[in-house]
Write an enzyme that holds these catalytic residues in place. Sequence first.
Site, PDB file in Angstrom:
ATOM      1  CB  ILE A 127      -0.982   0.000   1.207  1.00 54.50           C
ATOM      2  CG1 ILE A 127      -1.784  -1.319   1.228  1.00 54.50           C
ATOM      3  CG2 ILE A 127      -1.897   1.226   1.147  1.00 54.50           C
ATOM      4  CD1 ILE A 127      -2.547  -1.656  -0.052  1.00 54.50           C
ATOM      5  CD  GLU A 334      -2.834   3.661  -9.665  1.00 55.96           C
ATOM      6  OE1 GLU A 334      -3.627   4.035 -10.531  1.00 55.96           O
ATOM      7  OE2 GLU A 334      -2.431   4.374  -8.734  1.00 55.96           O
TER       8      GLU A 334
HETATM    9  N1  CAA Z   1     -16.111   0.946 -14.595  1.00 58.88           N
HETATM   10  C1  CAA Z   1     -17.331   0.576 -14.151  1.00 58.88           C
HETATM   11  N2  CAA Z   1     -17.637  -0.706 -13.836  1.00 58.88           N
HETATM   12  C2  CAA Z   1     -16.686  -1.635 -14.005  1.00 58.88           C
HETATM   13  C3  CAA Z   1     -15.405  -1.337 -14.484  1.00 58.88           C
HETATM   14  C4  CAA Z   1     -15.118   0.028 -14.772  1.00 58.88           C
HETATM   15  N3  CAA Z   1     -13.914   0.407 -15.206  1.00 58.88           N
HETATM   16  N4  CAA Z   1     -14.648  -2.464 -14.529  1.00 58.88           N
HETATM   17  C5  CAA Z   1     -15.457  -3.476 -14.117  1.00 58.88           C
HETATM   18  N5  CAA Z   1     -16.684  -2.965 -13.808  1.00 58.88           N
HETATM   19  C6  CAA Z   1     -17.850  -3.713 -13.336  1.00 58.88           C
HETATM   20  C7  CAA Z   1     -18.305  -4.729 -14.363  1.00 58.88           C
HETATM   21  O1  CAA Z   1     -19.196  -4.167 -15.288  1.00 58.88           O
HETATM   22  C8  CAA Z   1     -18.961  -5.773 -13.485  1.00 58.88           C
HETATM   23  O2  CAA Z   1     -20.258  -5.312 -13.130  1.00 58.88           O
HETATM   24  P1  CAA Z   1     -21.471  -6.357 -12.964  1.00 58.88           P
HETATM   25  O3  CAA Z   1     -21.052  -7.296 -11.853  1.00 58.88           O
HETATM   26  O4  CAA Z   1     -22.628  -5.492 -12.620  1.00 58.88           O
HETATM   27  O5  CAA Z   1     -21.582  -7.055 -14.288  1.00 58.88           O
HETATM   28  C9  CAA Z   1     -18.125  -5.762 -12.210  1.00 58.88           C
HETATM   29  O6  CAA Z   1     -17.457  -4.484 -12.187  1.00 58.88           O
HETATM   30  C10 CAA Z   1     -17.099  -6.847 -12.170  1.00 58.88           C
HETATM   31  O7  CAA Z   1     -16.268  -6.696 -13.319  1.00 58.88           O
HETATM   32  P2  CAA Z   1     -15.576  -7.924 -14.051  1.00 58.88           P
HETATM   33  O8  CAA Z   1     -16.549  -9.031 -14.224  1.00 58.88           O
HETATM   34  O9  CAA Z   1     -14.870  -7.383 -15.255  1.00 58.88           O
HETATM   35  O10 CAA Z   1     -14.526  -8.375 -12.901  1.00 58.88           O
HETATM   36  P3  CAA Z   1     -13.271  -9.324 -13.010  1.00 58.88           P
HETATM   37  O11 CAA Z   1     -13.205 -10.105 -11.757  1.00 58.88           O
HETATM   38  O12 CAA Z   1     -13.262 -10.059 -14.311  1.00 58.88           O
HETATM   39  O13 CAA Z   1     -12.030  -8.304 -12.915  1.00 58.88           O
HETATM   40  C11 CAA Z   1     -10.359  -6.789 -13.671  1.00 58.88           C
HETATM   41  C12 CAA Z   1     -11.817  -7.238 -13.714  1.00 58.88           C
HETATM   42  C13 CAA Z   1     -10.273  -5.733 -14.756  1.00 58.88           C
HETATM   43  C14 CAA Z   1      -9.379  -7.894 -13.952  1.00 58.88           C
HETATM   44  C15 CAA Z   1     -10.083  -6.146 -12.277  1.00 58.88           C
HETATM   45  O14 CAA Z   1     -10.059  -7.130 -11.270  1.00 58.88           O
HETATM   46  C16 CAA Z   1      -8.795  -5.354 -12.229  1.00 58.88           C
HETATM   47  O15 CAA Z   1      -8.727  -4.209 -12.695  1.00 58.88           O
HETATM   48  N6  CAA Z   1      -7.729  -5.930 -11.616  1.00 58.88           N
HETATM   49  C17 CAA Z   1      -6.503  -5.200 -11.350  1.00 58.88           C
HETATM   50  C18 CAA Z   1      -6.536  -4.651  -9.956  1.00 58.88           C
HETATM   51  C19 CAA Z   1      -5.738  -3.400  -9.832  1.00 58.88           C
HETATM   52  O16 CAA Z   1      -5.656  -2.566 -10.721  1.00 58.88           O
HETATM   53  N7  CAA Z   1      -5.155  -3.231  -8.666  1.00 58.88           N
HETATM   54  C20 CAA Z   1      -4.449  -2.040  -8.406  1.00 58.88           C
HETATM   55  C21 CAA Z   1      -4.194  -1.911  -6.961  1.00 58.88           C
HETATM   56  S1  CAA Z   1      -4.185  -0.243  -6.471  1.00 58.88           S
HETATM   57  C22 CAA Z   1      -2.650   0.370  -6.674  1.00 58.88           C
HETATM   58  O17 CAA Z   1      -1.802  -0.234  -7.264  1.00 58.88           O
HETATM   59  C23 CAA Z   1      -2.542   1.751  -6.136  1.00 58.88           C
HETATM   60  C24 CAA Z   1      -1.221   2.157  -5.688  1.00 58.88           C
HETATM   61  O18 CAA Z   1      -1.038   2.438  -4.537  1.00 58.88           O
HETATM   62  C25 CAA Z   1      -0.136   2.407  -6.651  1.00 58.88           C
END
Ligand code: CAA
Length: 351
Positions: A127, A334
Amino acid sequence: MDRTGEFPRENVAKLGEMGLLGMVIGEEYGGAEFGAVALAVAIEEVSYACSSTGLIMSVNNSLMGLPIYLYGNDHLKDTYLRRLITGEIIGAFALTEPGAGSDAVSIATTAVRDGDEYVLNGTKRFISNAEVAQVFLVFAVTDKEKRAKVITAFIVDRDTPGFEVGKHEEMMGVRATGTCELSFEDCRVPVEHVLGDVDQGFILGMKLLDNSRIGIGAQSVGIAQHALDLAVQYSKERKQFGKPICEFEMVQDMLATCAAKVAAARHLVLHAAYLKDEGTKKITREAAMAKYYASEIANDVTHACLQIHGGYGYSKEYDIERLYRDAKVLEIYEGTTQIQKIVIARSLLEE
Ligand code: CAA
């Protein structure tokens, strides 16, 4: 700061003074309301000098200030927004866990309602800002039965009993970002600290990442531009075989390729930010393309520019060595490059 891993408190205080910590927050709370393009430009410039400060700034703006501004109730806004904007306090975004990185929906931290409070239990990892942050945006599962996707977002104050900031992560790059583990042990958070709607935290988190991924693209462009400027300068000064190495076409090829990549990445980043400012409803694909491409070229460019520096580039005496290390994590945090490609492909296929 890269050597000591010390959090750049002085830089953060200056960012606050300059209005760079509340760039997308409304004036009624003391924000600058400059918008996404201005934020991207500022993150690029700050990251050019210090990638750690660039990330701290990006997280504070897009993953803490903006979420409270967009989704917080009056209590949360009044308690935290002004202080986040001045830099008096810093925020952190707590999604990742030891067992849930790319598969963010599989987090195991739980939040169980008990009267007017939620009781949080679990662990977070990697984090950023955690070492000094006063306020954390924490994602936890609120329906254990259904588990997947029933996630709520909470604003947790550092002083809440049962919450602890743990081990500092010793990392390869962006070493001054105060990255730590977090633990929650029967940590009681008032109901009014729920951000957005109960059980809708996953979608809220994904929407927030759409904004902040533009910031990581901008951070990537800043790092890549700095590497390129160093390589141009060095290639004019370094002489081998009786002439400056910039006169060799193989070096020119590397410089030209890097310059085109940096410019292309900057255009993608600014385009995604422009769409955001213009009010485009969904910028998921554009943000993912900007983050994917810019982070990849930041690695290509720092790699090529270190090569131009030869043995000196491998030495800690030269800044290019730090930029090369700082670039790697851009392809990881991210959302990894592979996750960005999944997001892009899904958006193409659902059209
Ligand atoms: N906007 C709006 N809604 C969204 C969305 C978006 N960008 N992305 C997904 N959703 C919604 C979907 O429409 C879906 O809605 P419903 O359940 O109503 O159908 C729901 O969210 C679930 O989406 P998915 O079915 O696509 O979910 P998934 O399990 O297949 O995962 C993923 C999608 C894109 C792989 C996601 O898990 C992801 O982005 N993973 C990466 C995580 C990440 O980026 N972590 C970063 C940590 S933070 C960090 O690093 C900060 C730091 O300090 C530097």
